[in-house]
Design a protein around this motif. Structure first.
Motif: not given
Length: 127
Positions: A39-42, A52-53, A57-68, A113-121
């Motif tokens: 991904i791009h940096d910004k 963000m830190e 994206f390690y947290g997306s592994m948990y989401v990946s389980y559900g999507v799978g 995962w990233i959309n859980l933490f950011m919203s459209y502006d």
């Protein structure tokens, strides 16, 4: 209809979660396997940092389980219940589905995962 300004737009198309003006990914094709997760940096439009830190994206592994699981259930329903194959064939369909859609599952998980933490502006989108 899915359009800019909806979270679903950013999730399905991998667009910047803040402005929806550009793709987060270096290569839009998830099947370019060497670049699937690059991904791009910004965002070049609104300067939103995607990581963000470190290890964000390690947290997306948990989401990946559900999507799978969702993909596996869909493969089972289509093969076993709709086409009425045997359990062995349904199992093979699940495995092939998970292997075939793995790049899409990984990207979808990161997008969710990233959309859980950011919203459209709207203001950033007009910039």
């Amino acid at each position: 209809m899915i359009r800019k300004g909806m979270k679903l737009y950013s999730i399905l198309f991998g667009a910047c979660p803040k402005c929806h003006q550009e793709s987060m990914y270096v290569n839009k094709n998830p099947y370019a396997l060497s670049e699937t997760l690059k991904i791009h940096d910004k965002c070049s439009h609104c300067d939103t940092r995607y990581r963000m830190e470190p290890s964000f994206f390690y947290g997306s592994m948990y989401v990946s389980y559900g999507v799978g699981i969702a993909f596996a259930v869909a493969a089972f329903v289509v093969s076993f219940l709709l086409i009425e194959t045997s359990l062995i064939v349904a199992f093979i369909a699940i495995v092939l589905t998970l292997i075939g859609f793995m790049p899409i599952i990984m990207r979808l998980s990161r997008n969710i995962w990233i959309n859980l933490f950011m919203s459209y502006d709207k203001e950033l989108a007009k910039k």
